[in-house]
Design a protein around this motif. Structure first.
Motif, PDB file in Angstrom:
ATOM      1  N   ASP A 133      -2.278  -6.364  -6.748  1.00 31.84           N
ATOM      2  CA  ASP A 133      -2.407  -5.047  -7.365  1.00 31.84           C
ATOM      3  C   ASP A 133      -3.563  -5.092  -8.371  1.00 31.84           C
ATOM      4  N   MET A 151     -15.532   6.406  -7.170  1.00 37.38           N
ATOM      5  CA  MET A 151     -15.297   7.357  -6.074  1.00 37.38           C
ATOM      6  C   MET A 151     -14.621   8.577  -6.680  1.00 37.38           C
ATOM      7  N   GLY A 196     -12.255   2.718  -6.607  1.00 38.72           N
ATOM      8  CA  GLY A 196     -11.659   3.704  -5.715  1.00 38.72           C
ATOM      9  C   GLY A 196     -10.389   4.307  -6.291  1.00 38.72           C
ATOM     10  N   LYS A 197      -9.801   5.250  -5.554  1.00 36.43           N
ATOM     11  CA  LYS A 197      -8.607   5.913  -6.102  1.00 36.43           C
ATOM     12  C   LYS A 197      -7.416   4.957  -6.179  1.00 36.43           C
ATOM     13  N   ASN A 240     -14.711   2.847   4.139  1.00 32.38           N
ATOM     14  CA  ASN A 240     -14.520   3.747   5.288  1.00 32.38           C
ATOM     15  C   ASN A 240     -15.675   4.739   5.381  1.00 32.38           C
ATOM     16  N   ALA A 261      -3.537  -4.249   0.028  1.00 30.82           N
ATOM     17  CA  ALA A 261      -3.266  -4.356   1.480  1.00 30.82           C
ATOM     18  C   ALA A 261      -4.176  -5.421   2.074  1.00 30.82           C
ATOM     19  N   ARG A 275       0.869  -1.197   0.000  1.00 30.10           N
ATOM     20  CA  ARG A 275       0.000   0.000   0.000  1.00 30.10           C
ATOM     21  C   ARG A 275       0.896   1.234   0.000  1.00 30.10           C
ATOM     22  N   PRO A 276       0.815   2.063  -1.047  1.00 34.16           N
ATOM     23  CA  PRO A 276       1.707   3.234  -1.124  1.00 34.16           C
ATOM     24  C   PRO A 276       1.463   4.149   0.072  1.00 34.16           C
TER      25      PRO A 276
END
Ligand SMILES: Nc1ncnc2c1ncn2[C@@H]1O[C@H](COP(=O)(O)OP(=O)(O)O)[C@@H](O)[C@H]1O
Ligand SMILES: Cc1ncc(Cc2csc(CCOP(=O)(O)OP(=O)(O)O)c2C)c(N)n1
Length: 566
Positions: free
Chosen positions: A324, A247, A221-222, A284, A307, A160-161
């Protein structure tokens, strides 16, 4: 490096620059000062573009946005203690948003700091950074600089960056060592973010669950945008025919006017979907944690995420796909049999019927706003929308409350990774830093759509934008203050325009072009001209202070104690 006598020597500063260049870093965002000014000078002289900001928070936000856009860690350079601390908000925001960046900071002398003898800008920065970053490291010897830079780069982009802190005390920056030893201590990171593919059992479990759905939904998502797996994502969505919800920073992965987008029927889609596939998206607060009644209590979740610990964070994940996005989507496409996933027409019809209703309601609001005076948010935003339709390659940066919520739903995106906004943390102050990074990393053009209070957090960077002559048009939706404006009179009359901030005059002070727009027609003309000029510009839109709602769409997050008379 340098030569003293027959010996060839180098020092910490040269080693940092050599290590960054070896790892293909081509830009540094920062604010110079003791002990890193020469580092920036040398980087610049070595062909790395150094962008000097007015505040480290904006420099850090720029580095984070550069990471999101390029998948290479953006580099933020700060001085010790106060400069370092100013950068921490951006380092934390990058970590929360999963953007890869490295904050390199000079720091004070260990032997003075650790005995608290009172050094210039004394602080134990490593200890402070640890709690806000994905990882934090300190280099104690010049010969470890190559290792430290490599470690920071890999940690920022692998898995996870996130944001990584790299602490280099002044003494290490000034330490002189043999040049050959120095050169031998550097290395280029190989494959910093390796592809990871889930096994076939996990793939089959997910495909079968999606195939069994009566009302499937894919949430992009992003993380899916960041992955740069655009073709695989489009192919999977169109192959399965699944309705999808983008999103905010995933907008443009497929064009926002795509027939399978459920952006206009978000509430119905969340409430009714029986199988939900999260692709680089967290359950979230932005998605109500997956809880009913916003979501169908019986919904089953598939989650695609790099993640593994994100899974089951909020809801049971019936079909985990850890890897990924690019590798996972490619594997799903290859493994899904033709026709195996077919979306029931009834679900598609239900969604399109509601979409027609909602679009109709919105059209009425937009029509009314077109002629409203004083201008409403939606009056300015429609004008901006229409000009951006003719400029699909423009990057859009967006922050504020109403300015954020209304622009997100009014401005459609046609291409991936062209919208950068307050993101997961809802942080104000990202505007100018994100805009500068988009312009530096891609050449622009960039349109920053800012609430007036939000703009104030990084507004001094307008000088930075003008100093580097960047193609950034900043649009301030000026409703005269935080939320609904500061001084709406008891009668509700709009604040006298004479009291309003004149942001358009501010950019003129730095040589940029300022416009003041009081109607949508004036917004259109100013934005067209500013984009054609390709130079720093600011359009101050005079918005009715009584328009909008405090905190925009998230007012419900306010504490519910004894109501304060607003
Ligand atoms: N390359 C990638 N492949 C898979 N997942 C990724 C990748 N990059 C980031 N992620 C994940 O994407 C998720 C992004 O979620 P989030 O920031 O909540 O997106 P959004 O707010 O757009 O829903 C994070 O859980 C992160 O671990
Ligand atoms: C670092 C930080 N400090 C404060 C806040 C709290 C906040 C959330 S939104 C906002 C600005 C709203 O005013 P603006 O004029 O931009 O919006 P609007 O006219 O409605 O479009 C603030 C101050 C946040 N989120 N981050």
């Amino acid at each position: 490096g340098g030569v003293v006598g027959a010996e060839k020597l180098t020092d910490g500063i040269h080693l940092v620059v050599d290590a960054l260049k070896l790892n293909e870093v081509d830009a540094i965002y920062g604010v110079v000062g003791i002990p890193i000014t020469d580092l920036a000078r040398l980087a610049q002289a070595s062909g790395i573009r150094y962008v000097g900001f007015r505040h480290e928070s904006a420099a850090g936000h720029a580095a984070a946005a550069a990471g999101f856009l390029t998948k290479k860690p953006g580099i933020c350079l700060t001085v010790s203690a106060p400069g370092f601390l100013n950068g921490l908000v951006a380092l934390a925001n990058a970590t929360v948003n999963c953007f890869p960046m490295v904050q390199i900071s000079g720091s004070s002398e260990r032997h003075l700091v650790d005995l608290q003898r009172g050094d210039y800008e004394e602080m134990d920065q490593l200890a402070a950074a640890r709690q806000f970053a994905k990882a934090a490291y300190r280099v104690h010897r010049a010969e470890d600089i190559g290792r430290g830079v490599a470690r920071a780069i890999r940690t920022a982009v692998s898995g996870r960056p996130g944001g990584v802190y790299l602490d280099i005390p002044a003494a290490v920056l000034g330490e002189v060592i043999d040049a050959d030893l120095g050169a031998a201590s550097l290395w280029q990171v190989v494959d910093p973010a390796p592809r990871q593919v889930p096994d076939s059992a996990a793939l089959d479990r997910a495909i079968e669950l999606l195939a069994s759905a009566q009302r499937p939904l894919v949430v992009l998502g992003k993380g899916a945008a960041y992955a740069q797996a655009d073709e695989q994502i489009r192919q999977f969505i169109e192959l399965t025919g699944a309705p999808y919800l983008p999103m905010s920073m995933a907008k443009g992965l497929l064009p926002d006017d795509h027939p399978q987008s459920v952006a206009s029927t978000r509430s119905l889609a969340l409430r009714r979907a029986d199988v939900v596939m999260l692709v680089g998206a967290r359950l979230n607060w932005l998605l109500g944690h997956g809880d009913s009644p916003q979501w169908n209590a019986d919904a089953k979740f598939i989650q695609v995420d790099i993640a593994s610990t994100e899974l089951d964070s909020n809801q049971p994940i019936a079909a985990p796909l850890v890897g990924d996005v690019g590798s996972v989507m490619q594997a799903l496409i290859e493994r899904t049999k033709p026709g195996q996933i077919a979306v029931p027409a009834q679900w598609r019809d239900e969604l399109s019927a509601r979409s027609a209703e909602n679009v109709g309601k919105m059209a009425k609001r937009l029509k009314a706003a077109e002629s409203a005076h004083p201008m409403k948010f939606l009056g300015a935003l429609q004008a901006i929308r229409d000009v951006l339709r003719d400029n699909p390659g423009a990057y859009v940066v967006n922050e504020g409350a109403n300015a954020l919520d209304l622009a997100r739903n009014t401005i459609g995106m046609q291409v991936p990774r062209h919208r950068l906004d307050s993101g997961t943390w809802g942080v104000m102050g990202i505007g100018m830093g994100y805009a500068i990074a988009a312009a530096v990393e891609t050449g622009g053009p960039v349109v920053a759509i800012e609430g007036d209070s939000a703009f104030g957090f990084s507004g001094m960077e307008i000088e930075t934008i003008c100093r580097y002559n960047l193609p950034i048009v900043t649009i301030v939706l000026n409703n005269s203050g935080v939320y609904r404006g500061d001084d709406v009179s008891a009668s509700g009359d709009p604040a006298p325009t004479s009291l309003r901030a004149r942001h358009d005059l501010m950019i003129a002070a730095f040589g940029g072009k300022g416009y003041r727009a009081e109607t949508p027609v004036e917004v259109t003309a100013a934005l067209r001209e500013a984009l054609a000029l390709g130079k720093p510009a600011l359009i101050d839109c005079v918005i009715d202070p009584t328009d909008g709602t405090e905190s925009g769409n998230i007012a419900h997050l306010n504490p519910k104690g004894i109501t304060v008379q607003r």
